[in-house]
Design a protein around this motif. Structure first.
Motif, PDB file in Angstrom:
ATOM      1  N   GLY A 132       0.833  -1.203   0.000  1.00  0.00           N
ATOM      2  CA  GLY A 132       0.000   0.000   0.000  1.00  0.00           C
ATOM      3  C   GLY A 132       0.861   1.244   0.000  1.00  0.00           C
ATOM      4  O   GLY A 132       2.085   1.178   0.189  1.00  0.00           O
ATOM      5  N   ALA A 133       0.209   2.371  -0.209  1.00  0.00           N
ATOM      6  CA  ALA A 133       0.949   3.635  -0.273  1.00  0.00           C
ATOM      7  C   ALA A 133       1.614   3.963   1.065  1.00  0.00           C
ATOM      8  O   ALA A 133       2.691   4.573   1.091  1.00  0.00           O
ATOM      9  CB  ALA A 133       0.003   4.757  -0.689  1.00  0.00           C
ATOM     10  N   TRP A 134       0.972   3.566   2.171  1.00  0.00           N
ATOM     11  CA  TRP A 134       1.522   3.905   3.486  1.00  0.00           C
ATOM     12  C   TRP A 134       2.895   3.287   3.694  1.00  0.00           C
ATOM     13  O   TRP A 134       3.777   3.904   4.297  1.00  0.00           O
ATOM     14  CB  TRP A 134       0.563   3.456   4.584  1.00  0.00           C
ATOM     15  N   HIS A 135       3.127   2.083   3.196  1.00  0.00           N
ATOM     16  CA  HIS A 135       4.425   1.433   3.357  1.00  0.00           C
ATOM     17  C   HIS A 135       5.508   2.197   2.589  1.00  0.00           C
ATOM     18  O   HIS A 135       6.638   2.345   3.077  1.00  0.00           O
ATOM     19  CB  HIS A 135       4.343  -0.013   2.868  1.00  0.00           C
ATOM     20  N   SER A 136       5.185   2.694   1.406  1.00  0.00           N
ATOM     21  CA  SER A 136       6.147   3.475   0.640  1.00  0.00           C
ATOM     22  C   SER A 136       6.450   4.795   1.330  1.00  0.00           C
ATOM     23  O   SER A 136       7.610   5.216   1.404  1.00  0.00           O
ATOM     24  CB  SER A 136       5.622   3.724  -0.781  1.00  0.00           C
ATOM     25  N   VAL A 137       5.406   5.442   1.834  1.00  0.00           N
ATOM     26  CA  VAL A 137       5.603   6.723   2.525  1.00  0.00           C
ATOM     27  C   VAL A 137       6.446   6.533   3.782  1.00  0.00           C
ATOM     28  O   VAL A 137       7.352   7.329   4.078  1.00  0.00           O
ATOM     29  CB  VAL A 137       4.236   7.343   2.884  1.00  0.00           C
ATOM     30  N   LYS A 138       6.183   5.484   4.522  1.00  0.00           N
ATOM     31  CA  LYS A 138       6.941   5.218   5.749  1.00  0.00           C
ATOM     32  C   LYS A 138       8.395   4.911   5.437  1.00  0.00           C
ATOM     33  O   LYS A 138       9.305   5.344   6.144  1.00  0.00           O
ATOM     34  CB  LYS A 138       6.299   4.053   6.502  1.00  0.00           C
ATOM     35  N   TYR A 139       8.628   4.148   4.358  1.00  0.00           N
ATOM     36  CA  TYR A 139       9.993   3.787   3.981  1.00  0.00           C
ATOM     37  C   TYR A 139      10.786   5.021   3.551  1.00  0.00           C
ATOM     38  O   TYR A 139      11.910   5.245   4.005  1.00  0.00           O
ATOM     39  CB  TYR A 139       9.949   2.769   2.853  1.00  0.00           C
ATOM     40  N   LEU A 140      10.202   5.838   2.669  1.00  0.00           N
ATOM     41  CA  LEU A 140      10.907   7.019   2.178  1.00  0.00           C
ATOM     42  C   LEU A 140      11.013   8.105   3.247  1.00  0.00           C
ATOM     43  O   LEU A 140      11.964   8.886   3.244  1.00  0.00           O
ATOM     44  CB  LEU A 140      10.193   7.571   0.948  1.00  0.00           C
ATOM     45  N   GLY A 141      10.032   8.154   4.145  1.00  0.00           N
ATOM     46  CA  GLY A 141      10.063   9.162   5.197  1.00  0.00           C
ATOM     47  C   GLY A 141      11.256   9.028   6.128  1.00  0.00           C
ATOM     48  O   GLY A 141      11.739  10.016   6.691  1.00  0.00           O
ATOM     49  N   ARG A 142      11.769   7.807   6.274  1.00  0.00           N
ATOM     50  CA  ARG A 142      12.935   7.610   7.139  1.00  0.00           C
ATOM     51  C   ARG A 142      14.150   8.354   6.595  1.00  0.00           C
ATOM     52  O   ARG A 142      14.983   8.837   7.357  1.00  0.00           O
ATOM     53  CB  ARG A 142      13.257   6.130   7.263  1.00  0.00           C
ATOM     54  N   TYR A 143      14.256   8.443   5.287  1.00  0.00           N
ATOM     55  CA  TYR A 143      15.403   9.116   4.679  1.00  0.00           C
ATOM     56  C   TYR A 143      15.188  10.618   4.549  1.00  0.00           C
ATOM     57  O   TYR A 143      16.146  11.385   4.541  1.00  0.00           O
ATOM     58  CB  TYR A 143      15.678   8.518   3.296  1.00  0.00           C
ATOM     59  N   LEU A 144      13.932  11.047   4.437  1.00  0.00           N
ATOM     60  CA  LEU A 144      13.657  12.461   4.222  1.00  0.00           C
ATOM     61  C   LEU A 144      13.616  13.260   5.519  1.00  0.00           C
ATOM     62  O   LEU A 144      14.006  14.423   5.537  1.00  0.00           O
ATOM     63  CB  LEU A 144      12.321  12.612   3.487  1.00  0.00           C
ATOM     64  N   LYS A 145      13.118  12.663   6.598  1.00  0.00           N
ATOM     65  CA  LYS A 145      12.871  13.427   7.819  1.00  0.00           C
ATOM     66  C   LYS A 145      13.797  13.069   8.977  1.00  0.00           C
ATOM     67  O   LYS A 145      14.016  13.881   9.860  1.00  0.00           O
ATOM     68  CB  LYS A 145      11.409  13.230   8.250  1.00  0.00           C
ATOM     69  N   ARG A 146      14.318  11.865   8.993  1.00  0.00           N
ATOM     70  CA  ARG A 146      15.166  11.494  10.116  1.00  0.00           C
ATOM     71  C   ARG A 146      16.561  12.085   9.962  1.00  0.00           C
ATOM     72  O   ARG A 146      17.053  12.231   8.844  1.00  0.00           O
ATOM     73  CB  ARG A 146      15.271   9.965  10.217  1.00  0.00           C
ATOM     74  N   PRO A 147      17.213  12.422  11.079  1.00  0.00           N
ATOM     75  CA  PRO A 147      18.576  12.965  10.990  1.00  0.00           C
ATOM     76  C   PRO A 147      19.569  11.892  10.563  1.00  0.00           C
ATOM     77  O   PRO A 147      19.328  10.690  10.761  1.00  0.00           O
ATOM     78  CB  PRO A 147      18.848  13.436  12.426  1.00  0.00           C
ATOM     79  N   PRO A 148      20.694  12.279   9.950  1.00  0.00           N
ATOM     80  CA  PRO A 148      21.685  11.284   9.517  1.00  0.00           C
ATOM     81  C   PRO A 148      22.276  10.494  10.674  1.00  0.00           C
ATOM     82  O   PRO A 148      22.610   9.322  10.521  1.00  0.00           O
ATOM     83  CB  PRO A 148      22.746  12.133   8.801  1.00  0.00           C
ATOM     84  N   VAL A 149      22.439  11.128  11.826  1.00  0.00           N
ATOM     85  CA  VAL A 149      22.945  10.452  13.025  1.00  0.00           C
ATOM     86  C   VAL A 149      22.001  10.794  14.171  1.00  0.00           C
ATOM     87  O   VAL A 149      21.896  11.955  14.560  1.00  0.00           O
ATOM     88  CB  VAL A 149      24.382  10.878  13.363  1.00  0.00           C
TER      89      VAL A 149
END
Length: 294
Positions: A132-149
């Motif tokens: 579903g779309a939610w799984h894609s959003v959750k996966y990509l959101g980790r790279y877009l919003k979470r800090p590198p460290v």
């Protein structure tokens, strides 16, 4: 389906155009979202993720048809797009200054080197279809919003060197690393995109200029119910959800605050100090009245 590709910072413009033109072939229109980000614990590693549906809208008849990307064809398109981009960017890339490319002395040698890349195998990873779309959003959101460290990885900092731990994917073990303040800040800065750089781009019936007229047709073709647009939350809801703090609750008595006015030009610490002074004064006057009554 997600398409996972490694590339350079300047690639998205050409790459996005190649896939965008492919979306309108055979009168089919399908959505495309391209996400660009930089990852890598030790060295910056630019990535591009392409998220696309396994089908498209047949605009002429307003029906939905199943469509798929062919992996071999996509690899050839991607390889050609990158090589054409690099061929016209000799001065900007300066390949002679890069590790392992010191033998390239002029643009002719650079073009000859790139021509040889057509015979190399370029790996393009096709991920499995998501549920579903939610799984894609959750996966990509980790790279877009979470800090590198994340802060949990920092082990020690006392004004000097920074100690943090990371997972070494080659050995599968956690390791500790000590960096100076300048090195740590430099690694953080390498993950910051340029100003006005769009990390997420849309095409097909998700494009800004087309979604208003085409999305209703997509909902009709898929027999989906149109969702109502949720109300935009206020700052109090966002603050309470993000910080766990209710801005309408008094930090002193825990009572409910009521908006009475706004003051500008004073720092919050001074306003709090004045408020505490007023409360102490009222308490002193109240104690004096009790003493006189006694």
């Amino acid at each position: 389906m997600r398409l996972h590709i490694a590339g350079k910072k300047t690639v998205p413009n050409i790459f996005f155009g190649h896939f965008e033109t492919g979306l309108f072939q055979n009168r089919f229109l399908r959505p495309l979202s391209v996400v660009f980000y930089i990852t890598g614990r030790q060295t910056p590693h630019p990535h591009i993720h392409v998220s696309v549906t396994r089908g498209g809208l047949y605009v002429k008849h307003g029906v939905w048809r199943s469509l798929f990307f062919k992996k071999k064809a996509v690899e050839e398109i991607w390889r050609g797009a990158v090589i054409r981009l690099l061929r016209g960017s000799y001065e900007r890339v300066s390949p002679g200054t890069l590790p392992g490319l010191g033998h390239i002395l002029d643009e002719h040698q650079w073009r000859r080197y790139l021509k040889a890349q057509y015979g190399q195998h370029w790996k393009v990873h096709f991920a499995k279809k998501t549920r579903g779309a939610w799984h894609s959003v959750k996966y990509l959101g980790r790279y877009l919003k979470r800090p590198p460290v994340s802060a949990s990885r920092l082990r020690h900092y006392a004004g000097g060197a920074v100690v943090h731990h990371y997972l070494d994917h080659r050995t599968g073990k956690h390791k500790r690393q000590t960096l100076s303040q300048e090195e740590m800040i430099g690694r953080y800065i390498s993950h910051v995109p340029p100003r006005h750089f769009k990390m997420v781009r849309y095409s097909g019936f998700l494009a800004n200029g087309m979604r208003g007229s085409l999305l209703p047709k997509v909902y009709k073709a898929l027999e989906m119910t149109v969702r109502e647009k949720p109300k935009r939350p206020g700052f109090a809801v966002l603050m309470k959800g993000f910080l766990g703090t209710d801005p309408y609750q008094c930090i002193l008595c825990k009572g409910r605050l009521r908006f009475a006015g706004a003051m500008a030009g004073e720092h919050a610490t001074k306003m709090l100090s004045d408020r505490l002074h007023q409360m102490a004064k009222k308490r002193w006057l109240r104690m004096s009245e009790l003493d006189r009554c006694a």
